[in-house]
Design a protein around this motif. Structure first.
Motif, PDB file in Angstrom:
ATOM      1  N   SER A   1     -18.863  55.564  33.115  1.00  0.00           N
ATOM      2  CA  SER A   1     -19.871  54.578  32.512  1.00  0.00           C
ATOM      3  C   SER A   1     -19.558  53.312  31.939  1.00  0.00           C
ATOM      4  O   SER A   1     -19.596  52.611  32.423  1.00  0.00           O
ATOM      5  CB  SER A   1     -21.502  55.149  32.038  1.00  0.00           C
ATOM      6  OG  SER A   1     -21.859  56.119  33.049  1.00  0.00           O
ATOM      7  N   GLN A   2     -18.787  53.899  30.764  1.00  0.00           N
ATOM      8  CA  GLN A   2     -18.281  52.089  30.370  1.00  0.00           C
ATOM      9  C   GLN A   2     -16.803  51.393  31.292  1.00  0.00           C
ATOM     10  O   GLN A   2     -16.519  50.285  30.833  1.00  0.00           O
ATOM     11  CB  GLN A   2     -17.244  52.990  29.024  1.00  0.00           C
ATOM     12  CG  GLN A   2     -18.869  52.943  27.803  1.00  0.00           C
ATOM     13  CD  GLN A   2     -18.027  53.840  26.589  1.00  0.00           C
ATOM     14  OE1 GLN A   2     -17.053  54.109  26.557  1.00  0.00           O
ATOM     15  NE2 GLN A   2     -19.435  53.548  25.854  1.00  0.00           N
ATOM     16  N   MET A   3     -16.108  52.624  31.766  1.00  0.00           N
ATOM     17  CA  MET A   3     -15.170  52.047  32.283  1.00  0.00           C
ATOM     18  C   MET A   3     -15.272  51.538  33.660  1.00  0.00           C
ATOM     19  O   MET A   3     -14.834  50.944  34.276  1.00  0.00           O
ATOM     20  CB  MET A   3     -14.186  53.392  32.896  1.00  0.00           C
ATOM     21  CG  MET A   3     -13.442  53.408  31.021  1.00  0.00           C
ATOM     22  SD  MET A   3     -12.270  54.759  31.312  1.00  0.00           S
ATOM     23  CE  MET A   3     -11.652  54.858  32.866  1.00  0.00           C
ATOM     24  N   THR A   4     -16.779  52.415  34.067  1.00  0.00           N
ATOM     25  CA  THR A   4     -17.199  51.414  35.339  1.00  0.00           C
ATOM     26  C   THR A   4     -17.447  50.062  35.857  1.00  0.00           C
ATOM     27  O   THR A   4     -18.877  49.428  34.261  1.00  0.00           O
ATOM     28  CB  THR A   4     -17.955  52.134  36.313  1.00  0.00           C
ATOM     29  OG1 THR A   4     -18.644  52.908  35.934  1.00  0.00           O
ATOM     30  CG2 THR A   4     -16.916  53.420  36.696  1.00  0.00           C
ATOM     31  N   PRO A   5     -18.272  48.832  36.871  1.00  0.00           N
ATOM     32  CA  PRO A   5     -18.988  47.864  36.726  1.00  0.00           C
ATOM     33  C   PRO A   5     -19.896  47.673  36.694  1.00  0.00           C
ATOM     34  O   PRO A   5     -20.549  48.572  36.922  1.00  0.00           O
ATOM     35  CB  PRO A   5     -17.949  47.351  38.147  1.00  0.00           C
ATOM     36  CG  PRO A   5     -17.082  47.862  38.141  1.00  0.00           C
ATOM     37  CD  PRO A   5     -17.136  48.697  37.466  1.00  0.00           C
ATOM     38  N   GLY A   6     -21.233  47.204  35.814  1.00  0.00           N
ATOM     39  CA  GLY A   6     -21.475  47.803  35.732  1.00  0.00           C
ATOM     40  C   GLY A   6     -23.067  47.615  34.431  1.00  0.00           C
ATOM     41  O   GLY A   6     -21.993  48.185  33.583  1.00  0.00           O
ATOM     42  N   PRO A   7     -24.097  47.612  34.299  1.00  0.00           N
ATOM     43  CA  PRO A   7     -24.690  47.853  32.695  1.00  0.00           C
ATOM     44  C   PRO A   7     -24.487  49.061  32.249  1.00  0.00           C
ATOM     45  O   PRO A   7     -24.612  50.853  33.628  1.00  0.00           O
ATOM     46  CB  PRO A   7     -26.231  47.932  32.987  1.00  0.00           C
ATOM     47  CG  PRO A   7     -26.206  46.845  34.261  1.00  0.00           C
ATOM     48  CD  PRO A   7     -25.025  47.243  35.075  1.00  0.00           C
ATOM     49  N   LEU A   8     -24.035  49.932  31.187  1.00  0.00           N
ATOM     50  CA  LEU A   8     -23.924  51.133  30.803  1.00  0.00           C
ATOM     51  C   LEU A   8     -24.872  52.200  31.598  1.00  0.00           C
ATOM     52  O   LEU A   8     -24.903  53.020  31.422  1.00  0.00           O
ATOM     53  CB  LEU A   8     -24.200  51.370  29.079  1.00  0.00           C
ATOM     54  CG  LEU A   8     -23.732  52.323  28.790  1.00  0.00           C
ATOM     55  CD1 LEU A   8     -21.932  53.050  29.411  1.00  0.00           C
ATOM     56  CD2 LEU A   8     -23.471  52.406  26.719  1.00  0.00           C
ATOM     57  N   ALA A   9     -26.214  51.678  31.264  1.00  0.00           N
ATOM     58  CA  ALA A   9     -27.759  52.366  31.155  1.00  0.00           C
ATOM     59  C   ALA A   9     -27.952  52.702  32.501  1.00  0.00           C
ATOM     60  O   ALA A   9     -28.305  53.879  32.836  1.00  0.00           O
ATOM     61  CB  ALA A   9     -29.128  52.012  31.016  1.00  0.00           C
ATOM     62  N   VAL A  10     -28.244  51.794  33.303  1.00  0.00           N
ATOM     63  CA  VAL A  10     -27.541  52.606  34.894  1.00  0.00           C
ATOM     64  C   VAL A  10     -26.397  52.910  35.054  1.00  0.00           C
ATOM     65  O   VAL A  10     -26.707  53.490  35.707  1.00  0.00           O
ATOM     66  CB  VAL A  10     -27.266  50.946  35.860  1.00  0.00           C
ATOM     67  CG1 VAL A  10     -27.704  50.940  37.453  1.00  0.00           C
ATOM     68  CG2 VAL A  10     -28.461  50.156  35.527  1.00  0.00           C
TER      69      VAL A  10
END
Length: 185
Positions: A52-61
């Motif tokens: 999740s941290q490595m992919t684009p976008g908000p962490l929560a989403v």
């Protein structure tokens, strides 16, 4: 269908209480997905946070999407993401209208200052959780924890490289991911 309903309710709750950003909700998602419902293991949760941290976008989403995908496939990903996002959208609209109406109030100003301090504490808690998961493989401080010395070395070298040479963090993540894959194999 019951599992999708549980996902929706859990991520509505997560979205509702995720004031302060993505890092703030990591312990909350962990509590619900790993401990309360036992949908995923601690190791899978750690992997999801990393991805999740490595992919684009908000962490929560991203985290909601990955957890939902793991639990119930594409419908689960859609339901978990919707649940996480819709609460924040609704709260944001209501808060915007409230602050626009009462923006001169000293009480509103002081309340926002308190919320900033609380958010900082929650972010520190999330950072501690991430460090414990990464370096020790646990989510709570324990004397029986086994230190992952490879992870500690990677963390220390990465921190040094970031501070000393101001390397691009994305490039550093790619390089350490490749190196980690080589070392661990």
């Amino acid at each position: 269908m019951g599992e999708l309903w549980q996902l929706l309710l859990a991520f509505l709750q997560i979205g509702l209480f995720s004031i302060g950003g993505g890092y703030v909700i990591i312990p909350f998602i962990q509590e619900l997905a790993v401990e309360k419902y036992a949908w995923i293991s601690q190791q899978v949760f750690t992997d999801i946070i990393t991805i999740s941290q490595m992919t684009p976008g908000p962490l929560a989403v991203n985290t909601s999407t990955f957890v939902g995908l793991r639990i119930a496939g594409i419908p689960g990903a859609m339901i978990a993401t919707f649940g996480c996002v819709i609460s924040g959208v609704g709260i944001s609209i209501l808060l915007y209208r409230f602050i626009q109406r009462y923006n001169k109030s000293v009480y509103v100003f002081e309340t926002l200052n308190v919320l900033r301090a609380v958010s900082l504490g929650l972010i520190i808690s999330a950072a501690t959780t991430i460090l414990l998961l990464t370096l020790l493989g646990i989510s709570e401080i324990s004397m029986a924890a086994k230190v992952d010395w490879i992870a500690v070395a990677f963390f220390a070298v990465s921190l040094y490289v970031l501070r000393k040479w101001k390397m691009n963090p994305v490039l550093l993540m790619v390089l350490t991911g490749i190196l980690g894959g080589i070392v661990i194999q």
